[in-house]
Design a protein around this motif. Structure first.
Motif, PDB file in Angstrom:
ATOM      1  N   LEU A 102       0.804  -1.219   0.000  1.00  0.00           N
ATOM      2  CA  LEU A 102       0.000   0.000   0.000  1.00  0.00           C
ATOM      3  C   LEU A 102       0.843   1.279   0.000  1.00  0.00           C
ATOM      4  O   LEU A 102       0.320   2.351  -0.323  1.00  0.00           O
ATOM      5  N   GLU A 103       2.108   1.175   0.350  1.00  0.00           N
ATOM      6  CA  GLU A 103       2.925   2.390   0.495  1.00  0.00           C
ATOM      7  C   GLU A 103       2.901   3.291  -0.737  1.00  0.00           C
ATOM      8  O   GLU A 103       2.630   4.502  -0.626  1.00  0.00           O
ATOM      9  N   PRO A 104       3.185   2.787  -1.946  1.00  0.00           N
ATOM     10  CA  PRO A 104       3.162   3.701  -3.089  1.00  0.00           C
ATOM     11  C   PRO A 104       1.772   4.241  -3.380  1.00  0.00           C
ATOM     12  O   PRO A 104       1.626   5.390  -3.815  1.00  0.00           O
ATOM     13  N   MET A 105       0.732   3.430  -3.114  1.00  0.00           N
ATOM     14  CA  MET A 105      -0.628   3.891  -3.365  1.00  0.00           C
ATOM     15  C   MET A 105      -1.025   5.005  -2.416  1.00  0.00           C
ATOM     16  O   MET A 105      -1.590   6.028  -2.826  1.00  0.00           O
ATOM     17  N   ILE A 106      -0.717   4.821  -1.129  1.00  0.00           N
ATOM     18  CA  ILE A 106      -1.067   5.847  -0.144  1.00  0.00           C
ATOM     19  C   ILE A 106      -0.309   7.135  -0.433  1.00  0.00           C
ATOM     20  O   ILE A 106      -0.867   8.243  -0.356  1.00  0.00           O
ATOM     21  N   SER A 107       0.950   7.005  -0.777  1.00  0.00           N
ATOM     22  CA  SER A 107       1.760   8.184  -1.092  1.00  0.00           C
ATOM     23  C   SER A 107       1.165   8.957  -2.261  1.00  0.00           C
ATOM     24  O   SER A 107       1.049  10.194  -2.222  1.00  0.00           O
ATOM     25  N   GLU A 108       0.769   8.245  -3.309  1.00  0.00           N
ATOM     26  CA  GLU A 108       0.176   8.906  -4.466  1.00  0.00           C
ATOM     27  C   GLU A 108      -1.205   9.463  -4.162  1.00  0.00           C
ATOM     28  O   GLU A 108      -1.585  10.525  -4.663  1.00  0.00           O
ATOM     29  N   ALA A 151     -13.614  -2.036  -4.322  1.00  0.00           N
ATOM     30  CA  ALA A 151     -12.576  -2.336  -5.303  1.00  0.00           C
ATOM     31  C   ALA A 151     -11.594  -3.347  -4.727  1.00  0.00           C
ATOM     32  O   ALA A 151     -11.250  -3.283  -3.542  1.00  0.00           O
ATOM     33  N   LEU A 152     -11.176  -4.259  -5.559  1.00  0.00           N
ATOM     34  CA  LEU A 152     -10.078  -5.173  -5.231  1.00  0.00           C
ATOM     35  C   LEU A 152      -8.888  -4.740  -6.054  1.00  0.00           C
ATOM     36  O   LEU A 152      -8.995  -4.590  -7.274  1.00  0.00           O
ATOM     37  N   VAL A 153      -7.744  -4.491  -5.418  1.00  0.00           N
ATOM     38  CA  VAL A 153      -6.560  -4.051  -6.149  1.00  0.00           C
ATOM     39  C   VAL A 153      -5.424  -5.043  -5.971  1.00  0.00           C
ATOM     40  O   VAL A 153      -5.373  -5.783  -4.988  1.00  0.00           O
ATOM     41  N   ASN A 154      -4.533  -5.048  -6.952  1.00  0.00           N
ATOM     42  CA  ASN A 154      -3.416  -5.992  -6.970  1.00  0.00           C
ATOM     43  C   ASN A 154      -3.912  -7.421  -6.822  1.00  0.00           C
ATOM     44  O   ASN A 154      -3.289  -8.266  -6.177  1.00  0.00           O
ATOM     45  N   GLY A 155      -5.060  -7.696  -7.424  1.00  0.00           N
ATOM     46  CA  GLY A 155      -5.713  -8.986  -7.256  1.00  0.00           C
ATOM     47  C   GLY A 155      -4.890 -10.133  -7.805  1.00  0.00           C
ATOM     48  O   GLY A 155      -4.314 -10.043  -8.886  1.00  0.00           O
ATOM     49  N   ARG A 156      -4.854 -11.204  -7.022  1.00  0.00           N
ATOM     50  CA  ARG A 156      -4.130 -12.394  -7.462  1.00  0.00           C
ATOM     51  C   ARG A 156      -4.888 -13.626  -6.992  1.00  0.00           C
ATOM     52  O   ARG A 156      -5.434 -13.659  -5.886  1.00  0.00           O
ATOM     53  N   VAL A 157      -4.914 -14.631  -7.864  1.00  0.00           N
ATOM     54  CA  VAL A 157      -5.533 -15.916  -7.540  1.00  0.00           C
ATOM     55  C   VAL A 157      -4.532 -16.983  -7.961  1.00  0.00           C
ATOM     56  O   VAL A 157      -4.427 -17.312  -9.143  1.00  0.00           O
ATOM     57  N   ILE A 202       1.472  -4.066  -8.224  1.00  0.00           N
ATOM     58  CA  ILE A 202       1.929  -2.919  -7.440  1.00  0.00           C
ATOM     59  C   ILE A 202       3.241  -3.235  -6.742  1.00  0.00           C
ATOM     60  O   ILE A 202       4.030  -2.332  -6.436  1.00  0.00           O
ATOM     61  N   LYS A 203       3.508  -4.516  -6.497  1.00  0.00           N
ATOM     62  CA  LYS A 203       4.738  -4.898  -5.800  1.00  0.00           C
ATOM     63  C   LYS A 203       5.980  -4.390  -6.521  1.00  0.00           C
ATOM     64  O   LYS A 203       6.993  -4.096  -5.895  1.00  0.00           O
ATOM     65  N   TYR A 204       5.905  -4.274  -7.829  1.00  0.00           N
ATOM     66  CA  TYR A 204       7.057  -3.778  -8.571  1.00  0.00           C
ATOM     67  C   TYR A 204       7.283  -2.288  -8.329  1.00  0.00           C
ATOM     68  O   TYR A 204       8.411  -1.803  -8.416  1.00  0.00           O
ATOM     69  N   ASP A 205       6.211  -1.552  -8.035  1.00  0.00           N
ATOM     70  CA  ASP A 205       6.320  -0.098  -7.904  1.00  0.00           C
ATOM     71  C   ASP A 205       6.931   0.348  -6.582  1.00  0.00           C
ATOM     72  O   ASP A 205       7.589   1.380  -6.523  1.00  0.00           O
ATOM     73  N   ARG A 206       6.685  -0.375  -5.538  1.00  0.00           N
ATOM     74  CA  ARG A 206       7.200   0.060  -4.241  1.00  0.00           C
ATOM     75  C   ARG A 206       8.630  -0.409  -4.014  1.00  0.00           C
ATOM     76  O   ARG A 206       9.204  -0.201  -2.959  1.00  0.00           O
ATOM     77  N   ILE A 207       9.222  -1.045  -5.014  1.00  0.00           N
ATOM     78  CA  ILE A 207      10.500  -1.698  -4.839  1.00  0.00           C
ATOM     79  C   ILE A 207      11.650  -0.707  -4.911  1.00  0.00           C
ATOM     80  O   ILE A 207      11.737   0.121  -5.814  1.00  0.00           O
ATOM     81  N   GLU A 208      12.560  -0.829  -3.952  1.00  0.00           N
ATOM     82  CA  GLU A 208      13.803  -0.065  -3.966  1.00  0.00           C
ATOM     83  C   GLU A 208      14.814  -0.802  -4.846  1.00  0.00           C
ATOM     84  O   GLU A 208      14.942  -2.019  -4.769  1.00  0.00           O
ATOM     85  N   THR A 209      15.505  -0.070  -5.693  1.00  0.00           N
ATOM     86  CA  THR A 209      16.493  -0.685  -6.585  1.00  0.00           C
ATOM     87  C   THR A 209      17.918  -0.231  -6.295  1.00  0.00           C
ATOM     88  O   THR A 209      18.865  -0.778  -6.861  1.00  0.00           O
ATOM     89  N   ARG A 210      18.075   0.766  -5.415  1.00  0.00           N
ATOM     90  CA  ARG A 210      19.410   1.310  -5.118  1.00  0.00           C
ATOM     91  C   ARG A 210      19.947   0.695  -3.827  1.00  0.00           C
ATOM     92  O   ARG A 210      19.329   0.810  -2.781  1.00  0.00           O
ATOM     93  N   THR A 263      -3.725   1.704 -11.380  1.00  0.00           N
ATOM     94  CA  THR A 263      -4.720   1.402 -10.352  1.00  0.00           C
ATOM     95  C   THR A 263      -5.417   2.664  -9.863  1.00  0.00           C
ATOM     96  O   THR A 263      -6.644   2.684  -9.676  1.00  0.00           O
ATOM     97  N   LEU A 264      -4.670   3.728  -9.658  1.00  0.00           N
ATOM     98  CA  LEU A 264      -5.277   4.967  -9.169  1.00  0.00           C
ATOM     99  C   LEU A 264      -6.194   5.600 -10.200  1.00  0.00           C
ATOM    100  O   LEU A 264      -7.189   6.243  -9.842  1.00  0.00           O
ATOM    101  N   GLU A 265      -5.883   5.437 -11.486  1.00  0.00           N
ATOM    102  CA  GLU A 265      -6.805   5.908 -12.525  1.00  0.00           C
ATOM    103  C   GLU A 265      -8.143   5.195 -12.395  1.00  0.00           C
ATOM    104  O   GLU A 265      -9.208   5.798 -12.565  1.00  0.00           O
ATOM    105  N   ILE A 266      -8.100   3.907 -12.086  1.00  0.00           N
ATOM    106  CA  ILE A 266      -9.326   3.125 -11.947  1.00  0.00           C
ATOM    107  C   ILE A 266     -10.083   3.543 -10.690  1.00  0.00           C
ATOM    108  O   ILE A 266     -11.308   3.735 -10.712  1.00  0.00           O
ATOM    109  N   LEU A 267      -9.358   3.690  -9.565  1.00  0.00           N
ATOM    110  CA  LEU A 267     -10.013   4.088  -8.313  1.00  0.00           C
ATOM    111  C   LEU A 267     -10.597   5.489  -8.413  1.00  0.00           C
ATOM    112  O   LEU A 267     -11.619   5.802  -7.772  1.00  0.00           O
TER     113      LEU A 267
END
Length: 445
Positions: A65-71, A149-155, A207-215, A417-421
């Motif tokens: 949720l971190e990147p979503m809440i921040s945005e 809404a269900l976000v980052n849905g996975r089955v 969304i897991k890819y978006d909150r990822i630190e790469t440095r 996701t935020l465009e949809i929400l």
């Protein structure tokens, strides 16, 4: 239906009550938030500002949720945000990470609890992460006209097999959602087969890819390295999200590798906090000095010669992966089905995991196709691969770089996701279509 579910839930509670009582009396295990969960007495919403309710079960979902809440804060500054969790570890982390949000407990799925919680919060939007389908809560929110809404849905494949047997129930629940936002087309197809309305199913990426630190030089990783006395020149093997007996297998592999790489450090990060002491005892029983993160002082790490570190803390694994030259992702040599391997991949670590990764099959397939990871069959295979990668740093670097490029190519799900929400928010706060993405692009430029 609500009261039938209540009876089923009560039967389940009565069945586990002796175990819970034993844990409380004998082990002193407390269950914070239990009263709020049972009664739905969440902190009452005051004022008439618009409010979005995000639910994250535990630590993993809170981090997502971190990147979503921040945005959300940037796009809708006046929007009030409530974050609820189910587990105590998730609740603590949410309190630490979302200082400007309301944090509370998600009610147990008794009809009286969810009805009271919804009355007290009066949300304008409810957002559930991954696949949290609590029947009474979903049906009550739908009856009250609250957008769902269900976000980052996975089955996952294993879950899908079980869910299909209860399609009569899942169909009724999924059809109540205004938007079902899946991580990929496979999950989207499964949601539709389980009864989701096709016109309400969309694909965003993960969304897991978006909150990822790469440095690797990020402040959290640097602080952790300093606290643990890990020098930049020291090779590090991180075994994270592990279950029994993966810690023992990792220790055995590290001990073999250390015969030719004597300065190799091992960092163990068990998946469940309640196993920290057990894992510490395992390390010591195998004859190795141990440094525990929870007992580090300013001088401890500098003075210790302990080659093995136990990261017995919550919420630091993401930063810890940034220390890894070689990373083993746990839950994959057991029957759990794997754990998230995106974080070590993002840092460019040489990623290893076992064959049981069905819960993250899409990520695994992508990594293996890109040449960004290796599969180990068992403990001896783990040792062989670890030694090979340490002996051939060029191969390890190529493996890690392929993984890192994959992660970077998959980013962007948060904006989608935020465009949809945005379309589910009340008109007085809704932004013009496309403005969320345009703002993000402008900021990046």
């Amino acid at each position: 239906m609500p009261w039938l579910l209540n009876l089923a839930y009560l039967a389940a509670v009565l069945a586990v009550a002796p175990v819970l009582l034993w844990q409380r009396v004998v082990r002193g295990k407390r269950r914070p938030g239990l009263w709020q969960k049972l009664t739905g007495r969440l902190v009452r919403r005051t004022g008439d500002e618009r409010l979005a309710w995000f639910h994250a079960v535990s630590v993993g979902e809170v981090l997502q949720l971190e990147p979503m809440i921040s945005e959300c804060r940037r796009l809708w500054p006046s929007l009030q945000i409530l974050v609820t969790t189910t587990t105590a570890t998730g609740h603590r982390l949410a309190c630490e990470r979302f200082l400007d949000c309301h944090i509370d407990w998600f009610p147990l799925d008794f009809s009286w609890a969810v009805d009271r919680a919804l009355r007290r919060i009066r949300p304008d939007l409810v957002v559930l992460v991954e696949l949290e389908l609590w029947p009474n809560f979903i049906l009550a929110a739908h009856r009250k006209g609250i957008p769902l809404a269900l976000v980052n849905g996975r089955v996952s494949e294993s879950s899908f097999a079980g869910y299909r047997r209860l399609r009569w129930l899942f169909s009724r629940l999924l059809s109540r959602f205004d938007q079902l936002v899946a991580q990929n087309t496979i999950y989207a197809e499964r949601l539709e087969e389980l009864g989701g309305a096709p016109q309400h199913i969309q694909v965003s990426g993960s969304i897991k890819y978006d909150r990822i630190e790469t440095r690797r030089d990020n402040p959290d990783t640097q602080e952790l390295a300093a606290s643990l006395g890990i020098a930049q020149r020291s090779p590090v093997f991180v075994a994270g999200s592990t279950q029994d007996p993966e810690e023992r297998l990792a220790i055995e592999a590290w001990a073999i590798a250390r015969q030719t790489h004597p300065d190799l450090r091992l960092v163990l990060v068990p998946r469940h906090p309640e196993r920290f002491d057990e894992v510490a005892e395992t390390v010591v029983s195998m004859g190795h000095p141990l440094l525990r993160r929870s007992r580090v002082t300013e001088q401890t790490a500098l003075q210790t010669n302990s080659p093995v570190v136990l990261l017995d803390s919550v919420g630091e694994l993401a930063a810890c992966w940034g220390l890894a030259d070689v990373a083993f992702v746990g839950g994959s040599l057991t029957n759990r089905g794997g754990q998230n391997m995106i974080e070590p991949a993002a840092y460019g670590a040489a990623v290893l995991f076992g064959p049981n990764t069905q819960n993250f099959q899409d990520v695994v397939d992508d990594l293996l196709e890109r040449g960004g990871a290796r599969v180990v069959a068992d403990g001896p295979s783990l040792a062989i691969r670890l030694v090979e990668l340490l002996d051939n740093p060029t191969t390890a670097a190529a493996l890690g770089e392929a993984a890192r490029r994959l992660v970077l190519s998959r980013q962007g799900a948060t904006a989608t996701t935020l465009e949809i929400l945005n379309e589910l928010l009340p008109e007085d706060i809704r932004r013009e279509t496309g403005s969320t993405e345009a703002d993000r692009t402008a900021d990046a430029a």
